[in-house]
Scaffold this motif. Structure first.
Motif, PDB file in Angstrom:
ATOM      1  N   GLY A  81       0.927  -1.150   0.038  1.00 37.57           N
ATOM      2  CA  GLY A  81      -0.054  -0.118   0.025  1.00 37.57           C
ATOM      3  C   GLY A  81       0.675   1.184   0.077  1.00 37.57           C
ATOM      4  O   GLY A  81       0.330   2.403   0.161  1.00 37.57           O
ATOM      5  N   SER A  82       2.135   1.191  -0.091  1.00 38.16           N
ATOM      6  CA  SER A  82       3.053   2.379  -0.126  1.00 38.16           C
ATOM      7  C   SER A  82       4.358   2.023  -0.730  1.00 38.16           C
ATOM      8  O   SER A  82       4.717   0.677  -0.734  1.00 38.16           O
ATOM      9  CB  SER A  82       3.200   3.096   1.412  1.00 38.16           C
ATOM     10  OG  SER A  82       3.770   1.940   2.267  1.00 38.16           O
ATOM     11  N   GLU A  83       4.953   2.867  -1.079  1.00 39.01           N
ATOM     12  CA  GLU A  83       6.476   2.862  -1.705  1.00 39.01           C
ATOM     13  C   GLU A  83       7.418   2.182  -0.587  1.00 39.01           C
ATOM     14  O   GLU A  83       8.233   1.413  -0.824  1.00 39.01           O
ATOM     15  CB  GLU A  83       7.056   4.284  -2.056  1.00 39.01           C
ATOM     16  CG  GLU A  83       8.318   3.931  -2.600  1.00 39.01           C
ATOM     17  CD  GLU A  83       8.881   5.186  -3.174  1.00 39.01           C
ATOM     18  OE1 GLU A  83      10.277   5.389  -3.524  1.00 39.01           O
ATOM     19  OE2 GLU A  83       8.376   6.276  -3.108  1.00 39.01           O
ATOM     20  N   ALA A  84       7.364   2.707   0.872  1.00 35.06           N
ATOM     21  CA  ALA A  84       7.958   2.235   2.122  1.00 35.06           C
ATOM     22  C   ALA A  84       7.811   0.716   2.172  1.00 35.06           C
ATOM     23  O   ALA A  84       8.962  -0.358   2.137  1.00 35.06           O
ATOM     24  CB  ALA A  84       7.725   2.930   2.977  1.00 35.06           C
ATOM     25  N   VAL A  85       6.519   0.133   1.832  1.00 30.78           N
ATOM     26  CA  VAL A  85       6.306  -1.228   2.032  1.00 30.78           C
ATOM     27  C   VAL A  85       6.797  -2.100   0.889  1.00 30.78           C
ATOM     28  O   VAL A  85       7.386  -3.138   0.918  1.00 30.78           O
ATOM     29  CB  VAL A  85       4.755  -1.610   2.303  1.00 30.78           C
ATOM     30  CG1 VAL A  85       4.702  -3.038   2.113  1.00 30.78           C
ATOM     31  CG2 VAL A  85       4.384  -0.999   3.481  1.00 30.78           C
ATOM     32  N   SER A  86       6.814  -1.430  -0.252  1.00 30.89           N
ATOM     33  CA  SER A  86       7.270  -2.036  -1.647  1.00 30.89           C
ATOM     34  C   SER A  86       8.905  -2.360  -1.654  1.00 30.89           C
ATOM     35  O   SER A  86       9.455  -3.171  -1.836  1.00 30.89           O
ATOM     36  CB  SER A  86       6.877  -1.356  -2.841  1.00 30.89           C
ATOM     37  OG  SER A  86       5.636  -1.301  -3.028  1.00 30.89           O
TER      38      SER A  86
END
Length: 407
Positions: A81-86
Motif C-alpha cells: 500500500g506504499s512505496e516504503a512497504v514495496s
C-alpha cells in the motif's frame, strides 16, 4: 524422577510436554527452568513486519543453515500500500531468491500457512511476531526473538536460551451456547493479566481441551502472547506431572461469557454486556485470530438475511487463499456482500492497519483480529475493541457493540 544409587532415572512420561520438546531439541535427557540450553530450530519465519529487519544483520557472504527451514512470507500488506512497504517486500523477494528459501506471497497469513503446510508436533520455530505462539496449537513451541537474534538463528539453526518456567492452564467443562474460544482466551487473560506470566511458557491442558476443535486451539494459542508469555503449547496427552509446573490455573469453561478487550491493551477485558452502548464505525472479521473458515461460517450465520447498519464499514478478510475459496464455495462471501460488507484480500488486512481499513480520529473499530494498541489501525486516538467474530458480526448489524443472541 527417582534416584537408584548414583544413577538418575528420568520418568520422561511425567515431564511437562513443553520440556520434552525442548529437551529433544537440545539433545538432552531433561531440561530445568533457568538452565541455558541450545536448541535446534525446525523453522525460521521472516515476514514483511518487524522480522524483515533480520535480513539487514546478514552480510552478503553469510550462508543460511537450511534453505528448506527458512520461510519468507509476505502477508501483512498484500498488495503493498506504499512505496516504503514495496521496498521492504522487494528486499524479502531478493533474499528468498538468493537463498532459494520457502516463499509465499499473497497467499494469506503466514502463521496459518505454516500450520497448514509445515509445522508439526514437537518442533521448535523462531520468528519476531507477536502471534508466533499460535503454532503451539499443534504441539510445537515457537519463540519470538529480536531481528538480530533471528539473523543468528537463520545462519546457525541454533537458538541459545534459558529454559522458561512452564505454567499449566487447565480447562474443564464445556463452553455455553454463544460462547467461543476467543471469549475463553480473553477470560484467561483477564484473570492472569499481562505481566504475571511474562517470559513463561503456557501449557494448555485438561479434559475440556480434548473437546475443543483445532480452530479453537489455534485461537487460544494465538492470543496467549498477550499475557507476555514467551510461548504457548497445547498438551493433549495429559501425561505431565503437576509438580513440574511453576503454577497451575484452572478454568471452568461453563463460566466463560462473551468477552471483549477494550482499547489500548489487554489489561481491561469486559463481558460484552458490560460495555454499554458504544457506537461503532468499522468492523473487521479476519486476521490470524478471526479469519478461519469456522469464524466466517459463524459470522455469516449472524449476518444472513440482515443488513450492515447505515454508515458502518464491515470488512471481511479470509485468513488464506484456501479459506477464501472455501468461503466462496459455501456461499459465505455472497452472504457478506449481500449484507453490505467489503471483501478484503487474504492476509493480515485491517488488523495490521497500515494500508487497509484505516480508521479516523475518535472512530471505533470492533475487530475479530488481535491488535488494539493505540494507533495500530489509524489515528492514535481511534478506539479498537477485540472480540469474537460473532460479536463483531452482530455489532456491524446493530451499529453498537452488541452480544449476539442465539438465532
Amino acid at each position: 524422577m527417582c534416584h537408584i544409587g548414583e544413577i538418575l532415572v528420568v520418568e520422561v512420561k511425567q515431564m511437562v510436554i513443553g520440556k520434552e520438546i525442548l529437551a529433544r531439541a537440545a539433545n538432552a535427557m531433561n531440561v530445568k527452568s533457568k538452565e541455558t540450553i541450545q536448541v535446534a530450530i525446525d523453522y525460521c519465519i521472516i515476514n514483511d513486519a518487524v522480522s524483515n529487519l533480520s535480513i539487514d544483520y546478514l552480510c552478503d557472504e553469510d550462508s543460511i543453515f537450511d534453505k528448506n527451514k527458512v520461510a519468507v512470507i509476505i502477508d501483512h500488506d498484500t498488495p503493498s500500500g506504499s512505496e516504503a512497504v514495496s521496498i521492504i517486500q522487494r528486499k524479502l523477494i531478493n533474499f528468498a531468491k538468493k537463498y532459494d528459501t520457502i516463499y509465499h506471497e499473497g497467499e494469506g497469513v503466514g502463521y496459518q500457512l505454516m500450520l497448514d503446510h509445515y509445522v508439526k508436533d514437537g518442533q521448535i520455530i523462531a520468528g519476531c511476531g507477536e502471534h508466533i505462539s499460535v503454532l503451539g496449537a499443534v504441539g510445537a513451541i515457537a519463540f519470538k526473538v529480536s531481528p538480530r537474534r533471528l539473523a543468528e538463528v537463520v545462519k546457525s539453526g541454533i537458538l541459545e536460551m534459558k529454559v522458561p518456567e512452564f505454567i499449566k492452564i487447565e480447562f474443564s467443562g464445556n463452553l455455553s451456547p454463544g460462547v467461543y474460544a476467543k471469549d475463553l482466551i480473553l477470560h484467561v487473560i483477564k484473570d492472569v493479566g499481562t505481566t504475571k506470566l511474562a517470559g513463561k511458557i503456557l501449557e494448555f491442558t485438561g479434559e475440556a481441551l480434548q473437546a475443543l476443535t483445532l480452530n479453537d486451539r489455534i485461537t487460544i494459542c494465538n492470543l496467549a502472547g498477550k499475557t507476555n508469555a514467551a510461548s504457548a503449547v497445547v498438551n493433549l496427552s495429559e501425561s505431565s506431572n503437576g509438580d513440574e509446573y511453576g503454577a497451575t490455573y484452572q478454568y471452568d469453561l461453563g463460566l466463560v461469557k462473551p468477552s471483549i478487550a477494550t482499547p489500548g491493551s489487554y489489561d481491561n477485558i469486559l463481558e460484552v454486556d458490560q460495555v454499554g452502548n458504544i457506537k461503532v464505525n468499522e468492523v473487521f472479521i479476519g486476521g490470524c485470530s478471526g479469519g478461519r473458515i469456522e469464524d466466517l461460517r459463524l459470522a455469516a450465520k449472524i449476518i444472513k438475511g440482515r443488513k450492515v447498519s447505515k454508515g458502518i464499514r464491515l470488512m471481511v478478510a479470509p485468513i488464506t487463499s484456501s479459506v477464501y475459496v472455501q468461503a466462496l464455495r459455501e456461499g459465505l462471501i455472497t452472504e457478506f456482500i449481500d449484507a453490505g460488507a467489503v471483501i478484503m484480500n487474504q492476509g493480515c488486512s485491517v488488523c495490521w492497519g497500515k494500508s487497509q481499513g484505516i480508521i479516523d480520529a475518535d472512530e471505533v473499530l470492533v475487530s475479530a483480529g488481535s491488535f488494539n494498541c493505540m494507533g495500530c489501525a489509524g489515528a492514535k486516538n481511534a478506539k479498537i475493541y477485540i472480540s469474537s467474530a460473532v460479536t463483531a458480526a452482530e455489532s456491524s448489524i446493530t451499529g453498537i457493540i452488541s452480544q449476539a443472541r442465539i438465532r
